[in-house]
Motif scaffolding. Structure first.
Motif, short mmCIF file in Angstrom:
data_model
loop_
_atom_site.label_atom_id
_atom_site.label_comp_id
_atom_site.label_asym_id
_atom_site.label_seq_id
_atom_site.Cartn_x
_atom_site.Cartn_y
_atom_site.Cartn_z
N LEU A 458 0.83 -1.17 -0.01
CA LEU A 458 0.08 -0.04 -0.09
C LEU A 458 0.98 1.35 -0.01
CD1 LEU A 458 -3.02 1.16 0.13
CD2 LEU A 458 -2.73 1.29 2.52
N ASP A 459 0.93 1.92 -1.18
CA ASP A 459 1.78 2.96 -1.35
C ASP A 459 1.40 4.38 -1.04
OD1 ASP A 459 3.88 4.36 -2.48
OD2 ASP A 459 3.18 4.26 -4.39
N ASP A 460 2.36 5.22 -0.54
CA ASP A 460 1.84 6.60 -0.10
C ASP A 460 0.96 6.63 1.12
OD1 ASP A 460 3.35 7.26 -2.31
OD2 ASP A 460 1.49 7.68 -3.60
N PHE A 461 1.26 5.84 2.04
CA PHE A 461 0.36 5.88 3.05
C PHE A 461 0.62 6.86 4.21
CE2 PHE A 461 -0.78 4.72 7.36
CZ PHE A 461 -2.54 4.31 7.02
N ALA A 514 9.77 2.52 4.87
CA ALA A 514 9.70 4.10 4.92
C ALA A 514 10.17 4.62 3.60
CB ALA A 514 10.67 4.47 6.21
N GLU A 515 9.66 5.59 3.08
CA GLU A 515 10.09 6.07 1.82
C GLU A 515 10.74 7.66 2.05
OE1 GLU A 515 7.85 5.65 -2.14
OE2 GLU A 515 6.22 5.94 -0.73
N GLY A 516 11.40 8.02 0.98
CA GLY A 516 12.09 9.29 1.00
C GLY A 516 12.92 9.77 2.24
CA CA Z 1 5.17 6.29 -2.50
#
Ligand code: CA
Ligand code: C2E
Ligand code: CA
Length: 554
Positions: A458-461, A514-516
């Motif tokens: 599940l992206d961009d949570f 954890a993105e970014g």
């Molecule tokens: Ca994303």
């Protein structure tokens, strides 16, 4: 009654001095249309005068001897019986100033040389359909539902007002979104009440010194004394609030304004520009209002160019798939990767996915592109497996738009199986925006993909409207925390929320990416919270295939 107009071949006039270009255009069009040719503007006008309403559309070159394209546009603009024929300018692709000048002089659209038959046929077709659809309501002075001016009469009265008044005017546009859908879901009476209510609210907000018109089923235009941008934003807000009290309270309105119009320009081309601006609102997250200004003009032409190039770009392999490693904490090596699309166009240069993806989503092309990325990913995975190179699972993004594809899950399975990829090596990234769009279809498709053995991420949570309920309803294996969290880790409140998310995920047996993540501090903080994977510049930027192979080898 059978509609004769549907079976009749339409006539297109090509005005172009270059014989070869004229022949190319004629041959592109001749299957679908009767084509007339003129070698300059003067001959074009002569043909128009004898054929008049028989001609459905004009393709016009600008540089021509005897009478050039600008003079031709001017003549047409002054001839009421010809003024409604749509005109598409043919131009070399770098002639942006020319194009703008033409649109200001009444042209509807442009196509660039070298000619792309698909683009030309599509634009010609849609322009003709648009004109024919609107000509049905052209015939009466007043719109029968709302009593504002109908299209042609709005133009006539607006032009009269512009000519005879010293006042500076703006054009305001109000578009009812998804009107077709509303019409299919609600009774005609309810839809009509909505339209009447919107017009009443517009009249209250604008007052009697404005002229109102309904230019198509879903768009209303107002010619109104000049106002500051804030006023329009306020009026837009008022109109949106007014809708909430009407027969269909969840109807969505978009707005645009073209400020300080030039009285010498035909009102139809002013309205076309306001329409372009209102069409653009849907690309802008959280916005309902757009202003047509020079900045918008540049962006609009760029967007049109991007949409014009997309199909050939795919054929010519301009799209490349990059891989960004997901660093597995604990294992201290790459535990996966995300496939990210990159596009370098020969003329426009590097175009960011943030710019072209919303456009592709809107045109539907994104689905073709996502299948392409999935296919390329599987091909690369197969190569790594065959060569015995280190291999990690790779995730591909699915746009919310892809879920309208009736065989989405089957297609993904088909692609993976074509390259005999074990399904656990392909992950699928989905976003919550797809969930709110089309809930049941989305849930079913994700279920199918999950049952087929693909990991669901599940992206961009945390970005936009997140709801924890999604976690209960969807079979998710991995949660990708939006980079918003990495940026805001120092806020005690955000930290508390993060800790909760981690504890819920742990209970649900969901791993977290954890993105970014750009710094060691952020990475350490996530590690302390029990994060499994880190994806971000701190460990690696998205890499080309070759760079990624090297990264895995290390
Ligand atoms: Ca994303
Ligand atoms: P996304 O899925 O959230 O992808 C992560 C984006 O964050 C990527 O941007 C990546 O380059 C960027 N990123 C990764 N680490 C860092 C970091 O440490 N700092 C910063 N500032 N950025 C980081 P990119 O590649 O520009 O993609 C933007 C968005 O475009 C993606 O967001 C995704 O929504 C969409 N996208 C990209 N490729 C595809 C695709 O093949 N299909 C679909 N449907 N969407 C795609
Ligand atoms: Ca993603």
């Amino acid at each position: 009654m059978k509609d004769m107009s549907l079976s009749k071949k339409r006539t297109v006039l090509v005005v172009e001095d270059d014989l070869i270009n004229r022949e190319i255009l004629s041959s592109i069009l001749s299957d679908a249309y009767d084509v007339l040719q003129a070698e300059n503007g003067k001959v074009g006008i002569e043909i128009l005068e004898s054929w008049k309403k028989e001609i459905s559309l004009i393709l016009l070159d600008i540089q021509m001897p005897v009478m050039n394209g600008y003079e031709f546009l001017k003549t047409i603009g002054q001839t009421p019986s010809l003024r409604t024929i749509p005109i598409i300018i043919t131009t070399s692709s770098n002639a942006t100033d020319d194009e703008i000048k033409c649109l200001e002089n009444g042209a509807s659209d442009f196509v660039t040389k070298p000619y792309n038959p698909d683009v030309i046929l599509r634009r010609v077709g849609s322009m003709i359909r648009l004109r024919e659809a609107s000509s049905v309501i052209d015939r009466v002075e007043r719109d029968t539902v709302t009593s504002v001016y109908s299209r042609d009469f709005f133009f006539i009265f607006a032009e009269k007002l512009l000519k005879n008044s010293e006042t500076e005017y703006d054009i305001f546009c109000c578009k009812i979104m998804y009107l077709k859908m509303l019409q299919s879901r609600h009774s005609q009476a309810k839809v009509e009440k909505l339209l009447i209510g919107i017009v009443k609210a517009m009249e209250e907000n604008f007052g009697s010194d404005s002229v109102f018109g309904r230019l198509s089923d879903s768009t209303f235009f107002v010619l109104t004394p000049h106002k500051a941008r804030e006023n329009y934003e306020n009026i837009s807000e008022n109109l949106r609030n007014a809708v909430k009290t009407l027969s269909i309270p969840d109807a969505v309105l978009h707005f645009s304004a073209y400020p300080s119009v030039d009285g010498k320009v035909p009102v139809i081309s002013l309205c076309n520009k306001a329409t372009a601006a209102v069409e653009d609102v849907k690309y802008q997250f959280g916005k309902q209002f757009a202003e047509y200004n020079s900045e918008f003009k540049d962006k609009y032409f760029r967007h049109q160019a991007i949409l014009g190039y997309m199909e050939s770009a795919l054929k010519e392999n301009q799209f490349e798939v990059y891989y960004q490693p997901k660093y597995a904490l604990g294992k201290e090596k790459a535990g996966g990767a995300e496939a990210l699309i990159r596009w370098t166009h020969p003329k426009l240069g590097f175009i960011s996915p943030g710019e072209f993806i919303p456009l592709f989503e809107n045109s539907g092309f994104i689905t073709e592109l996502d299948f392409y990325v999935a296919e390329k990913t599987c091909r690369d995975l197969r190569e790594w497996l065959d060569s015995g190179k280190p291999t990690v699972p790779v995730s591909c993004n699915l746009s919310r738009v892809d879920f309208s594809h009736p065989k989405l899950a089957e297609t993904i399975v088909g692609i993976a199986d074509k390259y005999s990829i074990p399904h656990e090596l392909l992950h699928i990234e989905v976003t919550e925006s797809a969930y709110t769009n089309n809930m049941q279809v989305f849930l079913n498709t994700v279920q199918k993909l999950h049952n087929a053995g693909f990991c669901i991420e599940l992206d961009d949570f945390g970005a936009g409207y997140s709801s924890l309920t999604v976690l209960g309803e969807l079979d998710i294996d991995i949660l990708k925390l939006d980079m918003y969290f990495a940026r805001n880790m120092n806020s005690p409140k955000q930290r508390l929320i993060l800790e909760h998310i981690f504890s819920i995920a742990k209970n649900l047996n969901i791993e977290i990416v954890a993105e970014g993540v750009e710094t060691k501090e952020q990475s350490d903080d996530f590690r302390d919270m029990g994060c499994t994977y880190i994806q971000g510049y701190y460990y690696s930027k998205p890499l080309t295939k070759a760079q990624f192979e090297e990264y895995l080898n290390k």
